[in-house]
Enzyme design. Structure first.
Site, PDB file in Angstrom:
ATOM      1  N   LYS A   1       0.842  -1.211   0.000  1.00  0.00           N
ATOM      2  CA  LYS A   1       0.000   0.000   0.000  1.00  0.00           C
ATOM      3  C   LYS A   1       0.871   1.253   0.000  1.00  0.00           C
ATOM      4  O   LYS A   1       0.621   2.191  -0.759  1.00  0.00           O
ATOM      5  CB  LYS A   1      -0.898  -0.030   1.248  1.00  0.00           C
ATOM      6  CG  LYS A   1      -1.497   1.317   1.602  1.00  0.00           C
ATOM      7  CD  LYS A   1      -2.237   1.298   2.922  1.00  0.00           C
ATOM      8  CE  LYS A   1      -1.430   1.488   4.162  1.00  0.00           C
ATOM      9  NZ  LYS A   1      -1.122   2.863   4.564  1.00  0.00           N
ATOM     10  N   ASN A   2       1.908   1.259   0.845  1.00  0.00           N
ATOM     11  CA  ASN A   2       2.698   2.484   1.000  1.00  0.00           C
ATOM     12  C   ASN A   2       3.671   2.734  -0.157  1.00  0.00           C
ATOM     13  O   ASN A   2       4.313   3.774  -0.212  1.00  0.00           O
ATOM     14  CB  ASN A   2       3.437   2.495   2.343  1.00  0.00           C
ATOM     15  CG  ASN A   2       2.465   2.700   3.495  1.00  0.00           C
ATOM     16  OD1 ASN A   2       1.298   3.035   3.269  1.00  0.00           O
ATOM     17  ND2 ASN A   2       2.929   2.495   4.715  1.00  0.00           N
TER      18      ASN A   2
ATOM     19  N   CYS B   1      -4.238  13.083  14.109  1.00  0.00           N
ATOM     20  CA  CYS B   1      -4.201  11.700  13.643  1.00  0.00           C
ATOM     21  C   CYS B   1      -4.185  10.781  14.862  1.00  0.00           C
ATOM     22  O   CYS B   1      -3.699  11.161  15.927  1.00  0.00           O
ATOM     23  CB  CYS B   1      -2.939  11.527  12.808  1.00  0.00           C
ATOM     24  SG  CYS B   1      -2.541   9.836  12.460  1.00  0.00           S
TER      25      CYS B   1
ATOM     26  N   ARG C   1       1.854  14.353  13.455  1.00  0.00           N
ATOM     27  CA  ARG C   1       2.126  14.178  12.033  1.00  0.00           C
ATOM     28  C   ARG C   1       1.961  15.443  11.184  1.00  0.00           C
ATOM     29  O   ARG C   1       1.118  15.511  10.282  1.00  0.00           O
ATOM     30  CB  ARG C   1       1.280  13.043  11.464  1.00  0.00           C
ATOM     31  CG  ARG C   1       1.555  11.748  12.171  1.00  0.00           C
ATOM     32  CD  ARG C   1       0.766  10.617  11.614  1.00  0.00           C
ATOM     33  NE  ARG C   1       1.318  10.111  10.371  1.00  0.00           N
ATOM     34  CZ  ARG C   1       0.716   9.193   9.624  1.00  0.00           C
ATOM     35  NH1 ARG C   1      -0.440   8.719   9.974  1.00  0.00           N
ATOM     36  NH2 ARG C   1       1.276   8.754   8.525  1.00  0.00           N
TER      37      ARG C   1
ATOM     38  N   ASP D   1       5.586   0.481  11.956  1.00  0.00           N
ATOM     39  CA  ASP D   1       4.360  -0.169  11.483  1.00  0.00           C
ATOM     40  C   ASP D   1       4.258  -1.635  11.921  1.00  0.00           C
ATOM     41  O   ASP D   1       3.245  -2.285  11.651  1.00  0.00           O
ATOM     42  CB  ASP D   1       4.277  -0.091   9.945  1.00  0.00           C
ATOM     43  CG  ASP D   1       3.967   1.317   9.467  1.00  0.00           C
ATOM     44  OD1 ASP D   1       3.567   2.156  10.288  1.00  0.00           O
ATOM     45  OD2 ASP D   1       4.139   1.582   8.261  1.00  0.00           O
TER      46      ASP D   1
ATOM     47  N   ARG E   1      -8.320  -0.611   5.352  1.00  0.00           N
ATOM     48  CA  ARG E   1      -7.572   0.448   4.677  1.00  0.00           C
ATOM     49  C   ARG E   1      -6.263  -0.078   4.093  1.00  0.00           C
ATOM     50  O   ARG E   1      -5.774   0.458   3.099  1.00  0.00           O
ATOM     51  CB  ARG E   1      -7.228   1.564   5.679  1.00  0.00           C
ATOM     52  CG  ARG E   1      -8.430   2.313   6.159  1.00  0.00           C
ATOM     53  CD  ARG E   1      -8.007   3.487   6.966  1.00  0.00           C
ATOM     54  NE  ARG E   1      -7.061   4.276   6.193  1.00  0.00           N
ATOM     55  CZ  ARG E   1      -6.364   5.276   6.674  1.00  0.00           C
ATOM     56  NH1 ARG E   1      -6.491   5.608   7.934  1.00  0.00           N
ATOM     57  NH2 ARG E   1      -5.540   5.943   5.913  1.00  0.00           N
TER      58      ARG E   1
END
Ligand code: EPU
Length: 485
Positions: free
Chosen positions: A72-73, A170, A175, A358, A450
């Protein structure tokens, strides 16, 4: 994910407005137009999976094979890179996750044509940014996905201007995007902040010298894209070295950019006057792979995690070996076989190639079952321990002290009703539930949707007992905000 008929029109609620640039008396003026989005394009505004829950029964070891999706990133910046060219960009191995749909909605709201593949072309997207009438990222989209700010650099570089909403707070920390802004100024952009939006403009960006005060992944990506179309050479120092940054540089170079040094802390970019289309395959998702690695280790399973890049997982695999987990790798797979007791090991998150933030939440689930005490230090985000509260509800013994969590291991977990707070926290709860006694009901799984492609189907295929249930409520009745990460 539900399939919504293509011929239904977008509801007026939430359908974004766009604007056309019209030349009148020698001046460019903005004329508002309502976008004709298909219903599915507007789906982000009220996610259809808002009420979905996971029901997970613990106790089964994970066995067999599991396939990792595209990252995804890496896919998000790659899609933003399409803005840099009038020609179509074809991206393969795009994960079928909600953030990708959000990015598609964002590009469509600017006037791009975005085709997400179905059937045999599943996981392929073709993006054409030939006509970008509206170089704007609206608050409604940015607030649901911070990575929307990745369009800032490409828009200024190609269109000469951009209007991008500030992302705001967030779930995992403050962030800010000050480093993206400072970098763009360094490349000659004029930046104004008004009504919650950043407005950036530059006739033509020019090369510059950027030294990041702090390592930022999307900041490095945003400015690398901007500098690719700038006049002259840019040197960026203290850059993020994540594999996703490297993947973006590979793509940009295929498009005609001249970028060297991606994957090291100094990146040199010789600006070119135009970029063209390209075809590119997105790298495998190292965080999804790592999540399955931890799940297999914790459940005492024997699982092959296929279609991944083990060299992107080095910090995690080394840590797991320290915990007593047996891990073997091939060029594109990791096998985890764990019949032994887990041993506690301390952990500090760091920028790549260190242990990824993560993966911190998932590691905490593992630490609850290891013998001994693990001290987990989160160095990247200031508020990334939301999962600890939910793990406590399942019987874990965790004390959070500022940026440290002290996890006393080997505590039996029991199924409970728990709630997802952000993407990786959700993954941690899924993993914990796989070893908890009894049934766990996991609420707000839209967070996990997501960034994890059909995680419940993948885990079920590997002997996990997990199913999705949706509450039968009218979709439009649910008007709660979607989380941000
Ligand atoms: N920071 C600033 N100013 C900036 C930018 C960042 O102070 O202008 C700070 C942040 O507040 C944070 C640190 O720098 O404390 C690092 O943030 P970074 O910019 O690297 O994070 P990001 O680019 O917004 C990406 C991933 C995140 C991942 C982080 C760290 C994407 C789309 N997102 O975010 O992924 O946690 O890097 O590795 O690439 C996720 O996938 O769940 C996720 C949150």
């Amino acid at each position: 994910m539900k399939i919504i008929p293509k011929n239904r029109q977008a509801g007026s609620a939430g359908a974004p407005m766009a604007a056309k640039l019209v030349k009148s008396a020698g001046e460019l003026k903005k004329v508002p137009v309502r976008l004709k989005l298909r219903f599915e394009d507007a789906a982000e505004y009220v996610p259809e999976n808002l009420m979905d829950k996971f029901v997970i029964r613990g106790g089964n070891p994970l066995l067999g094979n599991i396939r990792v999706s595209g990252a995804k990133n890496a896919a998000l910046p790659a899609m933003a890179a399409a803005i840099l060219t009038e020609e179509p960009l074809i991206l393969e191995n795009i994960p079928d996750v909600r953030d990708i749909q959000t990015e598609r909605n964002l590009l469509v709201s600017m006037g791009a044509e975005v085709e997400l593949g179905y059937g045999r072309a599943h996981h392929r997207t073709t993006i054409s940014c030939r006509d970008l009438a509206n170089p704007e990222a609206a608050y409604e989209l940015v607030k649901t996905m911070r990575a929307s700010t990745l369009v800032l650099g490409p828009l200024v570089a190609r269109m000469g201007r951009a209007r991008v909403s500030l992302p705001g707070g967030c779930a995992i920390g403050a962030r800010p995007i000050d480093l993206h802004i400072k970098g763009l100024e360094q490349l000659g952009a004029t930046i104004r902040q008004e009504h919650g939006y950043i407005e950036a403009s530059a006739e033509r960006l020019r090369g510059g010298h950027i030294v990041f005060d702090k390592i930022t992944v999307t900041g490095t990506e945003d400015l690398m894209m901007a500098a690719a179309l700038a006049d002259g050479e840019t040197v960026m120092e203290n850059c993020a070295r994540e594999p996703e940054v490297v993947d973006l540089a590979v793509l940009l170079n295929k498009m005609g950019a001249k970028i060297e040094g991606a994957g090291t802390s100094t990146i040199r970019i010789k600006g070119v006057s135009r970029l063209g289309g390209a075809r590119h395959r997105i790298i495998p998702d190292r965080i999804e792979a790592g999540t399955f690695v931890i799940a297999a280790a914790l459940t005492g399973g024997d699982l092959s995690i296929n279609n991944c890049e083990p060299r992107h997982l080095s910090a995690l695999l080394e840590k797991l070996q320290e915990c007593g987990v047996t891990v073997t790798t091939t060029r594109d797979s990791v096998r985890v076989k764990n019949g032994h007791r887990l041993k506690a090991a301390d952990l500090s998150t760091e920028e790549y190639p260190g242990f990824p933030t993560d993966m911190q939440a998932q590691y905490m689930a593992l630490a609850t079952q290891a013998e001994g005490t693990s001290i987990i230090t989160e160095n990247i985000f200031e508020n990334r321990f939301m999962h600890a509260q939910e793990l406590l509800r399942m019987g874990a013994n965790i004390k959070v002290e500022g940026s440290r969590a002290i996890v006393r291991g080997h505590t039996p977990l029991s199924g409970a009703a728990v709630q997802c707070s952000d993407l990786r926290a959700s993954a941690s709860l899924v993993i914990a539930a796989l070893v908890a006694e009894g049934e766990t009901i996991l609420d707000r799984v839209y967070h996990i949707d997501r960034g994890y492609e059909r995680i419940e189907e993948k885990l079920r295929g590997a002997n996990g007992q997990i199913r999705r249930i949706g509450e039968i409520l009218p979709r439009r009745a649910a008007q709660v905000p979607v989380g941000v990460a």
